[in-house]
Design a protein around this motif. Structure first.
Motif, PDB file in Angstrom:
ATOM      1  N   THR A 342       0.911  -0.619  -0.370  1.00 15.47           N
ATOM      2  CA  THR A 342      -0.306   0.154   0.116  1.00 15.47           C
ATOM      3  C   THR A 342       0.951   1.251  -0.102  1.00 15.47           C
ATOM      4  O   THR A 342       0.221   2.018  -1.266  1.00 15.47           O
ATOM      5  N   VAL A 343       1.666   1.167   1.022  1.00 12.08           N
ATOM      6  CA  VAL A 343       2.654   2.830   0.321  1.00 12.08           C
ATOM      7  C   VAL A 343       3.640   2.481  -0.309  1.00 12.08           C
ATOM      8  O   VAL A 343       3.575   4.158  -0.696  1.00 12.08           O
ATOM      9  N   SER A 344       4.356   1.154  -1.487  1.00  8.85           N
ATOM     10  CA  SER A 344       4.664   2.046  -2.719  1.00  8.85           C
ATOM     11  C   SER A 344       3.293   2.401  -3.691  1.00  8.85           C
ATOM     12  O   SER A 344       4.253   2.885  -3.712  1.00  8.85           O
ATOM     13  N   LEU A 345       2.526   2.572  -3.169  1.00 10.41           N
ATOM     14  CA  LEU A 345       1.608   2.850  -4.431  1.00 10.41           C
ATOM     15  C   LEU A 345       1.895   4.821  -4.449  1.00 10.41           C
ATOM     16  O   LEU A 345       1.652   5.242  -3.678  1.00 10.41           O
ATOM     17  N   PRO A 346       2.126   4.800  -5.398  1.00 13.11           N
ATOM     18  CA  PRO A 346       2.974   5.925  -5.771  1.00 13.11           C
ATOM     19  C   PRO A 346       1.904   7.436  -5.896  1.00 13.11           C
ATOM     20  O   PRO A 346       2.303   9.068  -5.905  1.00 13.11           O
ATOM     21  N   ASP A 347       0.966   7.046  -6.259  1.00 10.51           N
ATOM     22  CA  ASP A 347      -0.439   8.266  -6.695  1.00 10.51           C
ATOM     23  C   ASP A 347      -1.412   7.914  -5.160  1.00 10.51           C
ATOM     24  O   ASP A 347      -1.688   7.431  -4.696  1.00 10.51           O
ATOM     25  N   TYR A 348      -1.644   9.907  -4.378  1.00 15.80           N
ATOM     26  CA  TYR A 348      -2.523   9.501  -3.268  1.00 15.80           C
ATOM     27  C   TYR A 348      -4.011   9.215  -3.663  1.00 15.80           C
ATOM     28  O   TYR A 348      -4.237   7.943  -3.440  1.00 15.80           O
ATOM     29  N   ASP A 349      -4.526   9.943  -5.186  1.00 12.39           N
ATOM     30  CA  ASP A 349      -5.963   8.993  -5.273  1.00 12.39           C
ATOM     31  C   ASP A 349      -5.967   9.392  -7.038  1.00 12.39           C
ATOM     32  O   ASP A 349      -5.123  10.490  -7.552  1.00 12.39           O
ATOM     33  N   THR A 350      -6.957   8.725  -7.232  1.00 12.91           N
ATOM     34  CA  THR A 350      -6.510   8.987  -9.166  1.00 12.91           C
ATOM     35  C   THR A 350      -8.395   8.740  -9.559  1.00 12.91           C
ATOM     36  O   THR A 350      -9.067   8.302  -8.632  1.00 12.91           O
ATOM     37  N   GLY A 351      -8.128   9.030 -10.969  1.00  7.01           N
ATOM     38  CA  GLY A 351     -10.166   8.911 -11.084  1.00  7.01           C
ATOM     39  C   GLY A 351     -11.136  10.274 -10.609  1.00  7.01           C
ATOM     40  O   GLY A 351     -10.834  10.789 -10.484  1.00  7.01           O
ATOM     41  N   ALA A 352     -12.226   9.268  -9.790  1.00  4.40           N
ATOM     42  CA  ALA A 352     -13.367   9.533  -9.810  1.00  4.40           C
ATOM     43  C   ALA A 352     -13.101  10.421  -7.860  1.00  4.40           C
ATOM     44  O   ALA A 352     -13.431  11.161  -7.698  1.00  4.40           O
ATOM     45  N   MET A 353     -11.848   9.517  -8.238  1.00  2.00           N
ATOM     46  CA  MET A 353     -11.461  10.040  -6.256  1.00  2.00           C
ATOM     47  C   MET A 353     -12.548   9.323  -5.373  1.00  2.00           C
ATOM     48  O   MET A 353     -12.905   9.856  -4.251  1.00  2.00           O
ATOM     49  N   ASP A 354     -12.655   8.245  -5.523  1.00  4.60           N
ATOM     50  CA  ASP A 354     -14.185   7.395  -4.276  1.00  4.60           C
ATOM     51  C   ASP A 354     -13.463   6.059  -4.041  1.00  4.60           C
ATOM     52  O   ASP A 354     -12.368   5.595  -4.139  1.00  4.60           O
ATOM     53  N   ARG A 355     -14.783   5.652  -4.073  1.00  2.00           N
ATOM     54  CA  ARG A 355     -14.441   4.381  -3.171  1.00  2.00           C
ATOM     55  C   ARG A 355     -13.959   2.883  -5.126  1.00  2.00           C
ATOM     56  O   ARG A 355     -13.414   1.916  -4.759  1.00  2.00           O
ATOM     57  N   THR A 356     -14.059   3.642  -6.303  1.00  2.00           N
ATOM     58  CA  THR A 356     -13.780   3.093  -7.168  1.00  2.00           C
ATOM     59  C   THR A 356     -11.844   3.227  -7.814  1.00  2.00           C
ATOM     60  O   THR A 356     -12.317   3.390  -8.633  1.00  2.00           O
ATOM     61  N   ALA A 357     -11.716   4.417  -6.676  1.00  2.00           N
ATOM     62  CA  ALA A 357     -10.844   4.956  -7.303  1.00  2.00           C
ATOM     63  C   ALA A 357      -9.341   3.469  -7.640  1.00  2.00           C
ATOM     64  O   ALA A 357      -8.754   2.938  -6.889  1.00  2.00           O
ATOM     65  N   ASN A 358      -8.702   3.116  -8.649  1.00  2.00           N
ATOM     66  CA  ASN A 358      -7.397   2.836  -9.083  1.00  2.00           C
ATOM     67  C   ASN A 358      -6.421   3.232  -9.154  1.00  2.00           C
ATOM     68  O   ASN A 358      -5.766   3.898  -9.537  1.00  2.00           O
ATOM     69  N   MET A 359      -5.457   2.054  -8.571  1.00  2.00           N
ATOM     70  CA  MET A 359      -4.272   2.417  -8.359  1.00  2.00           C
ATOM     71  C   MET A 359      -3.530   3.406  -7.423  1.00  2.00           C
ATOM     72  O   MET A 359      -2.779   4.346  -7.040  1.00  2.00           O
ATOM     73  N   SER A 360      -4.649   3.831  -6.304  1.00  2.00           N
ATOM     74  CA  SER A 360      -4.970   4.927  -5.205  1.00  2.00           C
ATOM     75  C   SER A 360      -4.334   4.975  -3.605  1.00  2.00           C
ATOM     76  O   SER A 360      -4.739   3.864  -3.037  1.00  2.00           O
TER      77      SER A 360
END
Length: 537
Positions: A342-360
């Motif tokens: 989880t800590v390795s994921l580089p993007d804080y939030d993505t896409g719609a920035m809700d429960r559907t966010a990918n690689m967030s």
């Protein structure tokens, strides 16, 4: 009658709902003047204050509004962000939390320098002294590493807060419209601890659209979107300050529970947060002080049907049945490897920035089920389980398994302190610029410039997209050499992220009709939206 919109409830039954006590409960105990940052401060709940929409109390030090005569602050117009919110909330002008805090107040204290508080009478996080010039760093420690005396003190502090009526703060029990635009104030006394229960309820409650059974549930101003981590960071800082003021212990720091690779509830003992009652597995052991605690703001489905806010009435005992939950929601507690991934994921939030966010990072840590990177082991979205933060709520299988009522269980504090430490690890590793926090198009309440609901004075989400060191605290395990090994594991996980990213595709979430069935065991039962959350409105 209206209809509950965007249903998708996860409901639980204790089997004892008929015996819920409805008498109003107020804790009795030592009362202290706690001049912190919570709403609603008593000086601002008068008809005059509500009708004028001004919350600029006099500071006791010089009897001037916001301590202006002493240079502590001034009464200023509130300027809210006008940047666009996401499409998840299609209404305007129906909920008191919209464009916070303008429905209630359009003038508040703006504090200067290191001063803070609804009247600028306190110091901002990490500072102390008469002029708030002394830095006061604190270290949050693993609750399992505390000495017996330190554990006893912590439990005593919790119980004192639960049984002390707040003299400076109250909870709102009606909407501004129900108050006839401030002509009929609707507030209730509340204990110091339950004030925080109410804060968590209020930020996550459904939007009341008018009348019984007419709510919009997809209106959470503190969860399932970018503001989740900054909001809970401020919540813990305020709780920490409140305990310091109540007890006079300025060295107090919130402990955390490191639940990585735990196979059971390590803190569920009578020496800590309460063991299991031998008479009823849903209840707390009579050998623990928490067995006498009563919960509030835990019956969200009932409030929604009636179209009302929680009024602070006691609703029965604290419930917990750890490990006996529906395994379809969460099969296990998070592991060390889950956290490193989880800590390795580089993007804080993505896409719609809700429960559907990918690689967030945010969505993976929060534990929602996006179609890609929902599972912190594989990074793929084939799993239909809850993970990370949310899995702990499910595992506790009781009061903590409802978003709106979860802060009733004191384990909530330990859990979120550790979640905050993971957020801190991500901030230190990736050192993101402020611009990575979404400026617009996040779900309502979650843009960078949105003032956090329902805090006064005002705090913007993006202001807490910074290291905890700048806020005056650190975590004991982040000071230890073990973190070096964690960084290596995180690097390897980062390689996996790059590979797995190619497998992601646009989400296609399947919905199913809500079921009204309820099970007595486990306490948490599946109904509604298959996007799934531990959300039990």
């Amino acid at each position: 009658g209206g209809s509950v919109q965007r249903t998708g409830w996860y409901r639980w039954s204790t089997g004892a709902s008929d015996s819920h006590t409805r008498s109003h409960w107020l804790g009795l105990g030592l009362c202290d003047t706690l001049r912190l940052l919570l709403q609603f401060p008593r000086p601002c709940i008068t008809t005059e204050a509500l009708r004028s929409k001004q919350c600029c109390p006099l500071w006791a030090g010089d009897s001037s509004a916001c301590g202006a005569l002493s240079g502590r602050g001034s009464c200023e117009d509130v300027v809210v962000s006008e940047l666009r919110n996401g499409p998840q909330y299609p209404f305007s002008g129906v909920d008191d939390r919209e464009r916070w805090p303008l429905v209630f107040y359009n003038r508040t204290c703006r504090c200067a320098g290191n001063f803070m508080g609804f009247d600028c009478g306190g110091c901002r996080f990490g500072y102390t002294g008469e002029q708030c010039l002394q830095q006061r760093p604190r270290v949050r420690r693993n609750v399992l590493h505390l000495s017996e005396a330190e554990r006893h003190k912590f439990i005593s502090y919790l119980n004192l807060a639960k049984n002390t009526v707040s003299l400076d703060y109250v909870m709102v029990t009606g909407t501004y419209r129900e108050m006839d635009n401030g002509s009929r104030p609707m507030f209730s006394n509340v204990s110091v601890y339950d004030l925080f229960v109410w804060l968590h309820y209020y930020v996550s409650r459904a939007a009341l659209l008018g009348g019984p059974n007419n709510v919009w549930e997809d209106a959470d101003f503190g969860h399932w979107a970018p503001g989740f981590l900054p909001w809970h960071r401020v919540f813990l800082l305020l709780w920490e300050q409140h305990i310091q003021k109540l007890t006079g212990d300025e060295e107090f720091a919130v402990p955390y529970w490191d639940w990585r690779d735990a196979r059971d509830c390590q803190v569920c003992t009578d020496e800590l947060m309460g063991g299991r009652s031998p008479l009823d597995p849903k209840l707390i052991s009579p050998g623990s002080v928490f067995s006498s605690w009563k919960v509030i703001c835990s019956l969200a489905p009932e409030y929604n049907i009636r179209g009302v806010l929680c009024d602070g009435t006691a609703e029965g005992p604290l419930l917990r049945n750890p490990g006996n939950h529906d395994r379809g929601f969460s099969s296990r507690l998070p592991t060390w490897a889950d956290v490193e991934f989880t800590v390795s994921l580089p993007d804080y939030d993505t896409g719609a920035m809700d429960r559907t966010a990918n690689m967030s990072f945010r969505n993976t840590l929060e534990g929602a089920i996006p179609p890609c990177f929902g599972d912190p082991v594989t990074g793929l979205g084939s799993s239909r389980e809850l993970h990370m933060h949310a899995s702990l709520h499910v595992f506790m299988n009781g009061s903590m398994s409802s978003v709106q009522g979860s802060a009733n269980d004191p384990i909530f504090i330990l859990h979120h302190a550790f979640v905050d430490s993971i957020y801190e690890r991500w901030l230190r590793r990736h050192q993101p610029p402020r611009t990575q926090f979404p400026q617009e198009n996040a779900p309502i309440g979650h843009n960078d410039g949105y003032f956090m609901v329902p805090f006064l004075p005002l705090h913007r989400n993006g202001d807490y997209f910074i290291s905890s060191k700048e806020l005056g605290y650190d975590y004991a395990y982040l000071l230890e050499p073990a973190i070096i090994l964690g960084a290596l594991v995180a690097f390897l996980a980062g390689v996996a992220v790059t590979t797995l990213a190619r497998a992601c595709r646009k989400p296609h979430l399947k919905r199913r009709e809500a079921s009204q069935s309820m099970e007595k065991q486990p306490l948490l039962s599946r109904t509604g939206d298959s996007a799934m959350s531990y959300h039990i409105p």
